[in-house]
Design a protein around this motif. Structure first.
Motif, PDB file in Angstrom:
ATOM      1  N   GLN A 161     -42.167 -40.846   9.338  1.00  0.00           N
ATOM      2  CA  GLN A 161     -41.002 -41.196   9.102  1.00  0.00           C
ATOM      3  C   GLN A 161     -39.816 -41.664   9.279  1.00  0.00           C
ATOM      4  N   LYS A 162     -39.119 -41.382  10.616  1.00  0.00           N
ATOM      5  CA  LYS A 162     -38.479 -41.920  11.020  1.00  0.00           C
ATOM      6  C   LYS A 162     -38.967 -43.684  11.644  1.00  0.00           C
ATOM      7  N   VAL A 163     -39.778 -43.022  11.979  1.00  0.00           N
ATOM      8  CA  VAL A 163     -40.438 -44.049  12.826  1.00  0.00           C
ATOM      9  C   VAL A 163     -40.257 -45.239  11.864  1.00  0.00           C
ATOM     10  N   GLU A 164     -40.664 -44.810  10.503  1.00  0.00           N
ATOM     11  CA  GLU A 164     -40.917 -46.268   9.582  1.00  0.00           C
ATOM     12  C   GLU A 164     -40.309 -46.619   9.268  1.00  0.00           C
ATOM     13  N   SER A 165     -38.881 -45.581   8.979  1.00  0.00           N
ATOM     14  CA  SER A 165     -37.360 -46.215   8.020  1.00  0.00           C
ATOM     15  C   SER A 165     -36.606 -47.205   9.172  1.00  0.00           C
ATOM     16  N   ARG A 166     -36.929 -46.337  10.806  1.00  0.00           N
ATOM     17  CA  ARG A 166     -36.577 -47.831  11.642  1.00  0.00           C
ATOM     18  C   ARG A 166     -36.671 -49.071  12.048  1.00  0.00           C
ATOM     19  N   ARG A 167     -38.607 -49.365  11.387  1.00  0.00           N
ATOM     20  CA  ARG A 167     -39.374 -50.465  11.751  1.00  0.00           C
ATOM     21  C   ARG A 167     -38.873 -50.598   9.964  1.00  0.00           C
ATOM     22  N   LEU A 168     -39.278 -50.616   8.797  1.00  0.00           N
ATOM     23  CA  LEU A 168     -38.592 -51.417   7.670  1.00  0.00           C
ATOM     24  C   LEU A 168     -36.703 -51.479   7.580  1.00  0.00           C
ATOM     25  N   LEU A 169     -36.111 -51.172   8.283  1.00  0.00           N
ATOM     26  CA  LEU A 169     -34.301 -51.747   8.589  1.00  0.00           C
ATOM     27  C   LEU A 169     -34.379 -52.786   9.269  1.00  0.00           C
ATOM     28  N   LEU A 170     -34.789 -53.042  10.339  1.00  0.00           N
ATOM     29  CA  LEU A 170     -35.564 -53.280  11.303  1.00  0.00           C
ATOM     30  C   LEU A 170     -35.142 -55.080  11.401  1.00  0.00           C
ATOM     31  N   ARG A 171     -36.497 -54.775  10.051  1.00  0.00           N
ATOM     32  CA  ARG A 171     -37.171 -55.880   9.804  1.00  0.00           C
ATOM     33  C   ARG A 171     -36.419 -56.461   8.848  1.00  0.00           C
ATOM     34  N   GLU A 172     -35.949 -55.797   7.550  1.00  0.00           N
ATOM     35  CA  GLU A 172     -34.788 -56.322   6.517  1.00  0.00           C
ATOM     36  C   GLU A 172     -33.926 -57.441   7.802  1.00  0.00           C
ATOM     37  N   ILE A 173     -33.300 -56.373   8.727  1.00  0.00           N
ATOM     38  CA  ILE A 173     -32.088 -57.173   9.455  1.00  0.00           C
ATOM     39  C   ILE A 173     -32.404 -58.126   9.797  1.00  0.00           C
ATOM     40  N   SER A 174     -33.824 -58.874  10.255  1.00  0.00           N
ATOM     41  CA  SER A 174     -34.252 -60.070  11.243  1.00  0.00           C
ATOM     42  C   SER A 174     -34.749 -60.765   9.693  1.00  0.00           C
ATOM     43  N   GLN A 175     -34.679 -59.749   8.761  1.00  0.00           N
ATOM     44  CA  GLN A 175     -35.284 -61.264   7.873  1.00  0.00           C
ATOM     45  C   GLN A 175     -34.106 -61.522   6.823  1.00  0.00           C
ATOM     46  N   ARG A 176     -33.130 -60.342   6.468  1.00  0.00           N
ATOM     47  CA  ARG A 176     -32.099 -60.994   5.368  1.00  0.00           C
ATOM     48  C   ARG A 176     -30.920 -61.330   6.455  1.00  0.00           C
ATOM     49  N   GLY A 177     -30.507 -60.639   8.023  1.00  0.00           N
ATOM     50  CA  GLY A 177     -29.092 -60.864   8.416  1.00  0.00           C
ATOM     51  C   GLY A 177     -28.014 -62.064   8.454  1.00  0.00           C
ATOM     52  N   PRO A 178     -27.042 -61.850   9.184  1.00  0.00           N
ATOM     53  CA  PRO A 178     -26.547 -60.373   8.884  1.00  0.00           C
ATOM     54  C   PRO A 178     -25.975 -59.571   7.744  1.00  0.00           C
ATOM     55  N   LEU A 179     -25.961 -58.718   7.303  1.00  0.00           N
ATOM     56  CA  LEU A 179     -25.542 -57.762   6.195  1.00  0.00           C
ATOM     57  C   LEU A 179     -25.190 -56.964   6.659  1.00  0.00           C
ATOM     58  N   PRO A 180     -24.415 -55.889   5.582  1.00  0.00           N
ATOM     59  CA  PRO A 180     -23.280 -54.708   5.653  1.00  0.00           C
ATOM     60  C   PRO A 180     -24.489 -53.493   5.705  1.00  0.00           C
ATOM     61  N   ARG A 181     -24.194 -52.428   5.526  1.00  0.00           N
ATOM     62  CA  ARG A 181     -24.994 -51.242   5.541  1.00  0.00           C
ATOM     63  C   ARG A 181     -25.261 -51.024   4.232  1.00  0.00           C
ATOM     64  N   ILE A 182     -24.624 -51.114   3.413  1.00  0.00           N
ATOM     65  CA  ILE A 182     -24.669 -51.068   1.868  1.00  0.00           C
ATOM     66  C   ILE A 182     -25.743 -51.813   1.278  1.00  0.00           C
ATOM     67  N   ASP A 183     -25.751 -52.956   1.427  1.00  0.00           N
ATOM     68  CA  ASP A 183     -26.800 -53.778   1.028  1.00  0.00           C
ATOM     69  C   ASP A 183     -27.878 -52.800   2.018  1.00  0.00           C
ATOM     70  N   LEU A 184     -28.743 -52.692   2.812  1.00  0.00           N
ATOM     71  CA  LEU A 184     -29.442 -52.214   3.847  1.00  0.00           C
ATOM     72  C   LEU A 184     -30.218 -50.972   2.885  1.00  0.00           C
ATOM     73  N   ALA A 185     -29.495 -50.291   2.700  1.00  0.00           N
ATOM     74  CA  ALA A 185     -29.053 -49.187   1.675  1.00  0.00           C
ATOM     75  C   ALA A 185     -29.766 -49.579   0.423  1.00  0.00           C
ATOM     76  N   HIS A 186     -29.440 -50.711  -0.574  1.00  0.00           N
ATOM     77  CA  HIS A 186     -30.241 -51.126  -1.648  1.00  0.00           C
ATOM     78  C   HIS A 186     -30.703 -52.051  -1.378  1.00  0.00           C
ATOM     79  N   ARG A 187     -31.300 -52.446  -0.484  1.00  0.00           N
ATOM     80  CA  ARG A 187     -32.770 -53.114  -0.420  1.00  0.00           C
ATOM     81  C   ARG A 187     -34.098 -52.320  -0.349  1.00  0.00           C
ATOM     82  N   THR A 188     -33.917 -51.642   0.784  1.00  0.00           N
ATOM     83  CA  THR A 188     -34.645 -50.980   1.194  1.00  0.00           C
ATOM     84  C   THR A 188     -34.861 -49.605   0.254  1.00  0.00           C
TER      85      THR A 188
END
Length: 400
Positions: free
Chosen positions: A6-33
């Protein structure tokens, strides 16, 4: 074990989101994922320690810039990894070196002889070209974390298996393995048109569309298809083979070995072959600029050349109409580096297509012509490899 997964999957998901949508703040990451803020804070700290992302000041203005502490966004750390992408064509291999953020670092065009290669010989050409590409950036092959390779033909991308390609002298080649062994780095192989769709989805005009089709006309006919935001390949890697759909029973011979394929009527080699069988165009078609000669003859009024092109237009319009009737995409992208030749992309061809699609009280799919150079294919290869490199990178992180 479950927690680790689960931890690896969360890392993968967050890294992919930052790659596609970044730069963005942590609060947006929580909302999007949908991942909790506390978990986002914990995991992004791991990604920061691993050097995969970095913090940057938010570009704020007005009151936001003067109130409280500075706002921080997260972005991919470009220097974390280097990724290569390449496209094998008849006479050259187009190559791009990208950083982890997707920015070009170096470009290289490696010339090859127009022939069928043994897998080992083609792997050596790739090795030579990538070595030169890395040198242009002041690096070596060992600095590259992965390479994505686009080939014309039928490819099982999941297994790195090339069922058939005009670039190879045999079928059923585990070409990803052959390449990886020769290069000493991870190699990922896919149909070149799929990688064009990947490039359009990552860098191009398909970025804001969840469903679109890319058609390429070069030495062959290719198609890449994105459905629901995902590249569609089919169960055997044979999905989206638009060029090998049948448009004529027992028709012209295609280079895949079958007859009646669309490609056998509209691809470059098909136009030249047809021109070789008629009048004065045949002599012109023997030159190295064969396709240009045929198209020029048609523009100058040569009746036979015009007949060749008119049949190609009709076949292409018919094929496009069939695609729209089956998939009903939001967008159709006609892409390639040879779009200065408008014999298949003219408004009259698109209008002919629209006459043959199902008529409902809604506008038909948008058709866009997107001209780009050979390196767009290579960028799609790099984008393909980037996903694998990202996955490998998050799996390698040490647990906190």
């Amino acid at each position: 074990m479950v927690f680790r997964y689960q931890k690896v999957e969360s890392r993968r998901l967050l890294l992919r989101e930052i790659s596609q949508r970044g730069p963005l703040p942590r609060i947006d990451l929580a909302h999007r994922t949908g991942i909790s803020r506390a978990t986002v804070t914990s995991i992004t700290a791991e990604l920061l320690r691993g050097g995969l992302i970095e913090e940057v000041p938010r570009d704020s203005s007005g009151d936001e810039a003067t109130r409280g502490r500075p706002r921080i966004d997260l972005k991919i750390s470009g220097q974390a990894h280097l990724i290569a992408g390449l496209k094998v064509s008849d006479t050259s291999i187009s190559m791009v070196l990208m950083d982890f953020e997707g920015a070009d670092v170096a470009l290289h065009e490696h010339e090859i002889a127009p022939r069928h290669y043994t897998p080992e010989a083609l792997a050596q050409e790739v090795f030579d070209g990538l070595t030169r590409l890395a040198e242009k950036a002041g690096r070596t092959l060992c600095d590259i974390s992965g390479v994505g390779v686009g080939l014309a033909g039928i490819v099982d991308a999941g297994n790195g298996l090339v069922y058939w390609s005009p670039s190879l002298d045999r079928r059923n080649v585990p070409f990803a393995t052959v390449l990886s062994e020769r290069l000493g780095i991870a190699a990922y192989v896919d149909n070149d048109a799929n990688l064009v769709a990947m490039a359009e989805m990552t860098f191009g005009i398909g970025k804001n569309h969840s469903d679109f089709i890319v058609i390429t006309i070069e030495s062959g006919v290719g198609m890449g298809m994105v459905l629901g935001g995902q590249l569609y390949r089919g169960t055997r890697g044979c999905g989206a083979e638009f060029g090998h759909t049948k448009v004529h029973l027992d028709g012209a011979l295609c280079r895949c070995g079958q007859r009646g394929c669309l490609e056998a009527y509209v691809a470059d080699y098909a136009l030249v072959r047809e021109a070789n069988s008629v009048g004065n165009v045949a002599q012109m078609a023997q030159t190295s600029k064969a396709v240009t000669a045929v198209l020029t003859a048609a523009k100058e009024g040569d009746t036979m050349a015009r007949t060749v092109l008119e049949r190609a237009r009709k076949m292409f319009a018919l094929g496009l109409a069939n695609l729209v009737n089956i998939f009903d995409p939001e967008l159709v992208i006609l892409a390639g580096e040879q779009l200065q030749f408008d014999h298949l992309y003219a408004d009259s061809v698109i209008e002919e297509m629209r006459k043959s699609i199902v008529d409902v009280d809604k506008l038909p799919p948008e058709v866009v012509v997107h001209q780009w150079d050979a390196f767009m294919w290579a960028r799609g290869g790099a984008a393909y490899a980037l996903e694998f490199v990202q996955d490998t990178a998050v799996e390698a992180l040490q647990d906190a």
